[in-house]
Write an enzyme that holds these catalytic residues in place. Structure first.
Site, mmCIF file in Angstrom:
data_model
loop_
_atom_site.group_PDB
_atom_site.id
_atom_site.type_symbol
_atom_site.label_atom_id
_atom_site.label_comp_id
_atom_site.label_asym_id
_atom_site.label_seq_id
_atom_site.Cartn_x
_atom_site.Cartn_y
_atom_site.Cartn_z
ATOM 1 N N TYR A 50 1.849 -33.069 -20.072
ATOM 2 C CA TYR A 50 2.473 -31.742 -19.965
ATOM 3 C C TYR A 50 1.583 -30.708 -20.618
ATOM 4 O O TYR A 50 0.991 -30.949 -21.687
ATOM 5 C CB TYR A 50 3.850 -31.733 -20.651
ATOM 6 C CG TYR A 50 4.466 -30.342 -20.741
ATOM 7 C CD1 TYR A 50 5.309 -29.875 -19.743
ATOM 8 C CD2 TYR A 50 4.172 -29.498 -21.812
ATOM 9 C CE1 TYR A 50 5.848 -28.601 -19.810
ATOM 10 C CE2 TYR A 50 4.709 -28.216 -21.879
ATOM 11 C CZ TYR A 50 5.542 -27.779 -20.877
ATOM 12 O OH TYR A 50 6.069 -26.519 -20.944
ATOM 13 N N GLU B 145 3.280 -23.242 -16.624
ATOM 14 C CA GLU B 145 3.728 -24.586 -16.982
ATOM 15 C C GLU B 145 3.218 -25.589 -15.956
ATOM 16 O O GLU B 145 3.436 -25.425 -14.758
ATOM 17 C CB GLU B 145 5.255 -24.632 -17.049
ATOM 18 C CG GLU B 145 5.804 -25.966 -17.522
ATOM 19 C CD GLU B 145 7.313 -25.945 -17.664
ATOM 20 O OE1 GLU B 145 7.815 -26.114 -18.789
ATOM 21 O OE2 GLU B 145 8.002 -25.744 -16.639
#
Length: 389
Positions: free
Chosen positions: A109, A197
């Site tokens: 991530y 993101e």
């Protein structure tokens, strides 16, 4: 402003950030054309909506042949995709992203957002890719590594290396990771993003670091600098009432309650919603009509609030500082006369000429419910909703 995954990846490509090969398709034939152009099987067919959790909802599928692409595209286009972020109403799929399948070794991530506590952009990474970052933060916060970016110095090479080490990268993957993170921050800053993101950020079996997904939001206040990005806006993905409100420079956000709110000033609007909940009600929206609150503004605000079928009463809370309360009252009377709604309307006006405004409303044939303070207004609005159930 939000954009689709395929658009986010187009933005990242401009800054040499690695993303899978692929293209957008608005029809079955276009999906097949993109798949064949990739020259490899299988390919991934991904529904494009402004929501996460598409895989669990059936919006991401593998296709091993031209026939499978045609079949999957035919099923996905026009489908109502329901995920944990869309709510039970779901969203209609109107476009697809068809791209190459990556040989994934690890899922990670990476994300960048403004931390309002430190007044700095903050880069976050985690080894827990593919999982909602909110869940990671709640259950295993130690697995999130952060780097606050100095607004003058910018994103430094040592910070990129620190984050790459935190992701457990080594060898060629470490070099690729440093390049990826550096490029991602350059993209974030250059396009005036409010969020970037990548979840998941994947390491392939041959050591490449690639954005398997891309979520990028832009700061609306900076879009005048990026007309090309403004063209990426997909109005069909946004709440229709919010789109209409933006045409009149009204700040509107739809909520799930039944007390329609019309307030001037964002802070006062938030306080109004809070006090409605304090007295047992549920606000149906956030609506800031700005400092002027003219008859035209109030009329447009009313029409937008009334588009929500859940609204059972309307609370108008105006502080007459820039504009006198009697002028606001005149605008409210004129606006409601045109809108012709039979919903109870609670009005609380405070400030210059508030006494004159209260008298105007009380003497009006439209039968307003006049409140004398904010608590009184909230109580009367909640009571009005209860009386209509």
């Amino acid at each position: 402003m939000k954009i689709h995954e395929h658009q986010g990846k187009e933005v990242l490509r401009r800054f040499d950030v690695a993303v899978p090969r692929g293209g957008v398709a608005f029809s079955v034939d276009e999906a097949v054309k993109v798949a064949l152009s990739l020259g490899t099987w299988p390919v991934v067919v991904k529904a494009q909506i402004h929501a996460g959790g598409r895989g669990k909802g059936g919006g991401i599928k593998l296709a091993n042949s031209e026939a499978e692409v045609r079949e999957l595209a035919g099923k996905m286009l026009g489908m109502n995709l329901v995920t944990h972020q869309t709510g039970p109403q779901g969203k209609m799929v109107q476009r697809l992203l068809v791209e190459e399948r990556m040989a994934i070794a690890r899922e990670l991530y990476a994300g960048i957002v403004l931390d309002r506590a430190t007044f700095r952009n903050t880069f976050m990474v985690s080894t827990e890719g593919g999982v909602e970052i909110e869940k990671v933060a709640a259950e295993t916060p130690e697995k999130i590594v952060k780097a606050a970016i100095d607004p003058v110095a910018g994103f430094q090479p040592f910070q990129a290396r620190k984050l790459a080490f935190a992701l457990g990268l080594s060898g060629d993957a470490f070099k690729a990771g440093v390049k990826f993170l550096t490029g991602l921050y350059r993209a974030y800053e250059a396009v005036d993003a409010s969020l970037a993101e990548i979840n998941p950020l994947v390491v392939t079996k041959d050591g490449k670091v690639v954005a398997l997904d891309a979520k990028i939001n832009f700061d609306d206040n900076a879009l005048f600098r990026h007309p090309d990005l403004g063209e990426m806006r997909d109005l069909s993905e946004e709440e229709p009432a919010e789109v209409e409100a933006s045409k009149y420079d009204l700040n509107y956000v739809k909520l799930n309650g039944n007390v329609g709110c019309m307030v001037n000033g964002a802070g006062l609007a938030m306080a109004t919603m809070d006090i409605i909940k304090l007295h047992g009600g549920e606000p149906a929206n956030f609506l800031d009509v700005g400092g002027g609150a003219s008859a035209e503004t109030v009329e447009n605000g009313f029409r937008i609030v009334l588009q929500d079928p859940n609204v059972r009463a309307i609370l108008i809370n105006i502080f007459g500082g820039i504009v006198r309360c009697d002028r606001v009252a005149s605008g409210v009377i004129e606006a409601i006369s045109k809108v012709k709604s039979n919903l109870p309307v609670v009005v609380r006006l405070e400030g210059t000429n508030a006494d004159v405004a209260a008298k105007m409303l009380e003497e009006s044939p439209l039968k307003f419910i006049v409140a004398h303070d904010l608590a009184d207004a909230a109580k009367k609005a909640v009571a009005a909703v209860g009386a209509r159930k």
